[in-house]
Motif scaffolding. Structure first.
Motif, PDB file in Angstrom:
ATOM      1  N   ASP A  91     -13.132 -66.607  34.766  1.00  0.00           N
ATOM      2  CA  ASP A  91     -12.305 -65.460  34.414  1.00  0.00           C
ATOM      3  C   ASP A  91     -12.657 -64.961  33.020  1.00  0.00           C
ATOM      4  OD1 ASP A  91     -10.492 -65.543  36.752  1.00  0.00           O
ATOM      5  OD2 ASP A  91      -9.948 -67.497  35.939  1.00  0.00           O
ATOM      6  N   LEU A  92     -12.954 -63.673  32.894  1.00  0.00           N
ATOM      7  CA  LEU A  92     -13.130 -63.092  31.555  1.00  0.00           C
ATOM      8  C   LEU A  92     -11.785 -62.604  31.034  1.00  0.00           C
ATOM      9  CD1 LEU A  92     -16.473 -61.115  31.904  1.00  0.00           C
ATOM     10  CD2 LEU A  92     -16.086 -63.441  31.069  1.00  0.00           C
ATOM     11  N   SER A 139      -6.028 -59.010  32.160  1.00  0.00           N
ATOM     12  CA  SER A 139      -4.922 -58.274  31.544  1.00  0.00           C
ATOM     13  C   SER A 139      -5.402 -56.966  30.943  1.00  0.00           C
ATOM     14  CB  SER A 139      -4.279 -59.151  30.478  1.00  0.00           C
ATOM     15  OG  SER A 139      -5.265 -59.524  29.525  1.00  0.00           O
ATOM     16  N   HIS A 162     -14.531 -55.165  27.061  1.00  0.00           N
ATOM     17  CA  HIS A 162     -14.468 -56.612  27.299  1.00  0.00           C
ATOM     18  C   HIS A 162     -15.734 -57.124  27.992  1.00  0.00           C
ATOM     19  CE1 HIS A 162     -10.567 -57.356  25.723  1.00  0.00           C
ATOM     20  NE2 HIS A 162      -9.931 -56.602  26.590  1.00  0.00           N
ATOM     21  N   ALA A 185     -22.613 -63.874  26.443  1.00  0.00           N
ATOM     22  CA  ALA A 185     -22.363 -65.307  26.270  1.00  0.00           C
ATOM     23  C   ALA A 185     -22.833 -66.109  27.488  1.00  0.00           C
ATOM     24  CB  ALA A 185     -20.873 -65.563  26.026  1.00  0.00           C
ATOM     25  N   PHE A 186     -23.229 -65.426  28.544  1.00  0.00           N
ATOM     26  CA  PHE A 186     -23.594 -66.106  29.791  1.00  0.00           C
ATOM     27  C   PHE A 186     -25.108 -66.152  29.982  1.00  0.00           C
ATOM     28  CE2 PHE A 186     -19.208 -65.144  30.179  1.00  0.00           C
ATOM     29  CZ  PHE A 186     -18.692 -66.182  30.937  1.00  0.00           C
ATOM     30  N   TYR A 224      -5.614 -61.354  17.948  1.00  0.00           N
ATOM     31  CA  TYR A 224      -5.142 -61.785  16.628  1.00  0.00           C
ATOM     32  C   TYR A 224      -4.784 -60.600  15.726  1.00  0.00           C
ATOM     33  CZ  TYR A 224      -7.320 -66.235  17.931  1.00  0.00           C
ATOM     34  OH  TYR A 224      -7.658 -67.397  18.571  1.00  0.00           O
ATOM     35  N   ASP A 260      -5.999 -71.293  21.105  1.00  0.00           N
ATOM     36  CA  ASP A 260      -5.021 -70.246  20.799  1.00  0.00           C
ATOM     37  C   ASP A 260      -5.661 -68.870  21.003  1.00  0.00           C
ATOM     38  OD1 ASP A 260      -6.781 -70.156  18.673  1.00  0.00           O
ATOM     39  OD2 ASP A 260      -5.233 -70.080  17.128  1.00  0.00           O
ATOM     40  N   PHE A 261      -6.605 -68.782  21.930  1.00  0.00           N
ATOM     41  CA  PHE A 261      -7.363 -67.537  22.110  1.00  0.00           C
ATOM     42  C   PHE A 261      -6.582 -66.467  22.872  1.00  0.00           C
ATOM     43  CE2 PHE A 261     -11.740 -69.905  22.133  1.00  0.00           C
ATOM     44  CZ  PHE A 261     -11.554 -70.255  20.808  1.00  0.00           C
ATOM     45  N   GLY A 262      -5.477 -66.840  23.524  1.00  0.00           N
ATOM     46  CA  GLY A 262      -4.720 -65.869  24.302  1.00  0.00           C
ATOM     47  C   GLY A 262      -5.445 -65.457  25.566  1.00  0.00           C
ATOM     48  N   SER A 263      -4.875 -64.458  26.256  1.00  0.00           N
ATOM     49  CA  SER A 263      -5.477 -64.048  27.522  1.00  0.00           C
ATOM     50  C   SER A 263      -5.837 -62.569  27.542  1.00  0.00           C
ATOM     51  CB  SER A 263      -4.529 -64.372  28.674  1.00  0.00           C
ATOM     52  OG  SER A 263      -3.318 -63.683  28.497  1.00  0.00           O
ATOM     53  N   THR A 264      -5.670 -61.871  26.417  1.00  0.00           N
ATOM     54  CA  THR A 264      -5.994 -60.445  26.461  1.00  0.00           C
ATOM     55  C   THR A 264      -7.455 -60.192  26.105  1.00  0.00           C
ATOM     56  OG1 THR A 264      -5.220 -60.128  24.201  1.00  0.00           O
ATOM     57  CG2 THR A 264      -3.650 -59.700  25.953  1.00  0.00           C
ATOM     58  N   ASP A 265      -8.076 -61.094  25.361  1.00  0.00           N
ATOM     59  CA  ASP A 265      -9.500 -60.946  25.063  1.00  0.00           C
ATOM     60  C   ASP A 265     -10.313 -61.868  25.957  1.00  0.00           C
ATOM     61  OD1 ASP A 265     -10.098 -59.104  22.654  1.00  0.00           O
ATOM     62  OD2 ASP A 265      -8.257 -60.148  22.104  1.00  0.00           O
ATOM     63  N   THR A 266     -11.628 -61.818  25.796  1.00  0.00           N
ATOM     64  CA  THR A 266     -12.509 -62.610  26.653  1.00  0.00           C
ATOM     65  C   THR A 266     -13.017 -63.852  25.929  1.00  0.00           C
ATOM     66  OG1 THR A 266     -14.467 -61.395  25.940  1.00  0.00           O
ATOM     67  CG2 THR A 266     -13.291 -60.525  27.851  1.00  0.00           C
ATOM     68  N   TYR A 267     -12.324 -64.290  24.894  1.00  0.00           N
ATOM     69  CA  TYR A 267     -12.813 -65.420  24.097  1.00  0.00           C
ATOM     70  C   TYR A 267     -12.933 -66.705  24.916  1.00  0.00           C
ATOM     71  CZ  TYR A 267     -11.855 -62.305  20.146  1.00  0.00           C
ATOM     72  OH  TYR A 267     -11.847 -61.250  19.271  1.00  0.00           O
ATOM     73  N   GLY A 297     -13.400 -66.896  28.150  1.00  0.00           N
ATOM     74  CA  GLY A 297     -14.534 -66.686  29.044  1.00  0.00           C
ATOM     75  C   GLY A 297     -15.865 -66.874  28.328  1.00  0.00           C
ATOM     76  N   GLN A 298     -15.969 -66.366  27.111  1.00  0.00           N
ATOM     77  CA  GLN A 298     -17.222 -66.518  26.356  1.00  0.00           C
ATOM     78  C   GLN A 298     -17.501 -67.990  26.052  1.00  0.00           C
ATOM     79  OE1 GLN A 298     -17.942 -63.757  23.073  1.00  0.00           O
ATOM     80  NE2 GLN A 298     -16.292 -62.469  23.827  1.00  0.00           N
ATOM     81  N   LYS A 348     -16.564 -70.499  27.854  1.00  0.00           N
ATOM     82  CA  LYS A 348     -17.033 -71.125  29.103  1.00  0.00           C
ATOM     83  C   LYS A 348     -18.478 -70.735  29.413  1.00  0.00           C
ATOM     84  CE  LYS A 348     -12.443 -71.408  31.244  1.00  0.00           C
ATOM     85  NZ  LYS A 348     -11.515 -70.802  32.234  1.00  0.00           N
ATOM     86  N   GLY A 349     -18.836 -69.479  29.107  1.00  0.00           N
ATOM     87  CA  GLY A 349     -20.212 -69.049  29.324  1.00  0.00           C
ATOM     88  C   GLY A 349     -21.186 -69.897  28.516  1.00  0.00           C
ATOM     89  N   ALA A 350     -20.840 -70.139  27.247  1.00  0.00           N
ATOM     90  CA  ALA A 350     -21.715 -70.940  26.384  1.00  0.00           C
ATOM     91  C   ALA A 350     -21.774 -72.387  26.866  1.00  0.00           C
ATOM     92  CB  ALA A 350     -21.205 -70.885  24.944  1.00  0.00           C
ATOM     93  N   PHE A 403     -16.590 -67.808  15.302  1.00  0.00           N
ATOM     94  CA  PHE A 403     -16.320 -68.235  16.679  1.00  0.00           C
ATOM     95  C   PHE A 403     -17.060 -69.543  16.986  1.00  0.00           C
ATOM     96  CE2 PHE A 403     -15.994 -66.374  21.291  1.00  0.00           C
ATOM     97  CZ  PHE A 403     -15.172 -67.424  21.633  1.00  0.00           C
ATOM     98  N   ARG A 422     -17.170 -70.947  20.744  1.00  0.00           N
ATOM     99  CA  ARG A 422     -18.295 -70.567  21.603  1.00  0.00           C
ATOM    100  C   ARG A 422     -19.616 -71.129  21.093  1.00  0.00           C
ATOM    101  NH1 ARG A 422     -19.954 -64.425  21.118  1.00  0.00           N
ATOM    102  NH2 ARG A 422     -20.708 -65.300  19.163  1.00  0.00           N
TER     103      ARG A 422
END
Lengths: 258, 258, 258
Positions: free
Chosen positions: A34-35, A38, A50, A57-58, A182, C8-15, C17-18, C20-22, C127, C130
């Motif tokens: 999941d990226l 929301s 996004h 990163a993939f 943030y 604490d990256f939240g769910s509105t950005d893709t942090y 996901g990034q 996990k990609g790395a 970051f 990642r």
């Protein structure tokens, strides 16, 4: 094979789960990542940001399935496209995929997803994420080639374009591209354009360039290279959006310092 | 083997993660797919709707683990049940699983999860999701048969039933079953009951049947077949719930048009 | 190999996901399990509680990647550490990992992540999740040993410590450690310290010990052993936080009953 997912489906319904079910029904060993889900409802531009931010990163070979699709069920095309660095994108042809494709080296090939053999048996009028895009991504992850999915396309919808900074007498004139979770302001000023010493102006406030968060005192504004390689304006352990009352599109002026 | 997860655990605590840990400890190669974890606290009916909506998107052999469980630690039974089309369900026996089982062809067999050998070594009084349901789902995904998990049950709790529409002089009388994240109203009027031309009435408003979103102008109400095969009332790029002040249970009257 | 993720990256950005990609770029067959990403921004203590609560649900061999990192880019160390029961932890050395390591038997070995060969090719200043922690976790999941990642450390930052209850004339004096998503108050009073019959006092309210939720009437306060083996104060189908106006640190007095 990794398949990333970006949608505006939210987390209160099971739409993301249903999409994964349809995908795994075709490709049981796919790894879904999941990226974000929301993305504000039908906000194609934010979705495009996004995807642009996350895709690099993939590893090569990753398939990116993105669905922010206000035109679902209309004449907008469903597409799959490959980019130079070996990533594949699947989604609606409404501008969503363009910036990410460019960032990964540009378009190699694209097709319209018109071949029903690669779709779900019954396609609803409202949920192409589950019924078209997910099964297509599943087939691609198992080695199906783009060319069998439908006719080739010469060009994609390019309606989403992130503005480039422009040269001004004593520096660069940029703007805020994105405000993150943030409250950090991601600008369109690339690291490569930054002099050794600089400050930026947002409204009446001046902010000094810094190497990292810890260079500033708690609560202080700073400008530093973020994880996208772009200048970000942040507050150490605080929220720059609130302090600067900034949002997407707010001008940011860059000036070199002696 | 796919295991779907539906709970009211929310996303601020680590309860979902703990459940997955207990599951993967038993079945390291299970593929967990989140359906939703934001079911309102202990709202069995909403949980049942989501499971009903999502389960058919998954292939035969899928295991659905669902935990919305106000009676945890009481005498309510913990169960596993198989449905005709080859799906297995695991969860509390409080009505949560019934509608999904029916939608997948009806009940084949059910057992009470009384055999501690398939549970976590230490079972807490408050978290059967982690300590009973997750390990059981893990064992089932590895080929353990229902019959060894505990004694067979003849019938399940059927307290959650979605109302059927009723015939009225000039049409069908239905209601809103669910309001989704976009504000779309999912009704209980099935596609099979819809004449070629129709309108629905919600309160004083009349809404015309449409083939897809793009058939309506932005901001206009429309009624169309949604992804569950049920009539949905939506607003193109808008929120039908707000415009119609509707919620679960709001009456929806269907009328054929000449 | 399981890798849990807490940020604490939240769910509105893709942090997330990034990250996990790395991680998957290094270890394509890693199984990522999200613990929580909604830790309040830079709240190391809450992050430490969640990691402490969740880690024991996972089997030996699990790698826990935790990033709540207000000091990113400063001189705070990046570390990996192994605990006695065969779990490995990766994250910033700011106290976040300590309670979980202790709960899993205590520290066996720790290293500073200074060897760039195991990091992403280009490390950003903002970051490290990642660019350092994710690739290191990926390498660890593929069998890389701690010792090659950097120099050994004798001691970790231990600034996060959950308070122990203290003995008082007629009982134990504890406090609220955490308020969960249901409004349940998780105290620091361990099951082992509870007499057969007891009550707790929170402010002016007395709450009786119970075996499980169903022992209390709907809307009634009860005190019972929660899923962490600690006393929790809850309201059957309700919210104890609101009724008791409690929060982290609120005193809880335990008294045995005849």
């Amino acid at each position: 094979m990794i398949i990333t997912l970006l949608t505006d489906f939210g987390s209160t319904d099971t739409y993301v789960g249903q999409l994964k079910g349809a995908l795994l029904a075709v490709a049981p060993s796919a790894v879904c990542v999941d990226l974000a889900h929301s993305v504000p409802s039908q906000d194609v531009r934010t979705g495009a940001f996004h995807l642009w931010a996350a895709a690099p990163a993939f590893p090569a070979g990753t398939i990116h399935l993105a669905v922010v699709d206000p035109g679902v069920g209309s004449s907008r095309r469903a597409i799959a496209a490959s980019a130079l660095r070996g990533h594949i994108f699947v989604g609606p042809d409404n501008g969503l995929l363009g910036p990410a494709i460019d960032r990964l080296g540009g378009l190699v090939a694209a097709v319209e997803l018109s071949e029903p053999r690669y779709h779900r048996e019954k396609v609803s009028g409202t949920f192409h994420g589950r019924d078209i895009f997910a099964p297509v991504a599943g087939h691609l992850s198992q080695g199906t080639s783009l060319s069998v999915l439908g006719p080739a396309l010469d060009a994609l919808d390019r309606s989403v374009v992130f503005p480039e900074p422009t040269q001004r007498d004593q520096g660069l004139s940029g703007e805020v591209l994105h405000v993150d979770t943030y409250g950090n302001l991601v600008t369109n000023l690339p690291a490569s354009a930054l002099p050794a010493k600089f400050e930026v102006r947002v409204g009446a406030r001046r902010v000094r360039g810094s190497a990292h968060y810890a260079a500033a005192k708690k609560g202080t504004l700073l400008a530093l290279i973020g994880s996208n390689g772009l200048l970000e304006i942040a507050v150490r352990e605080g929220d720059a959006r609130r302090i600067l009352r900034a949002r997407v599109g707010t001008p940011v002026e860059l000036k070199a310092l002696g």
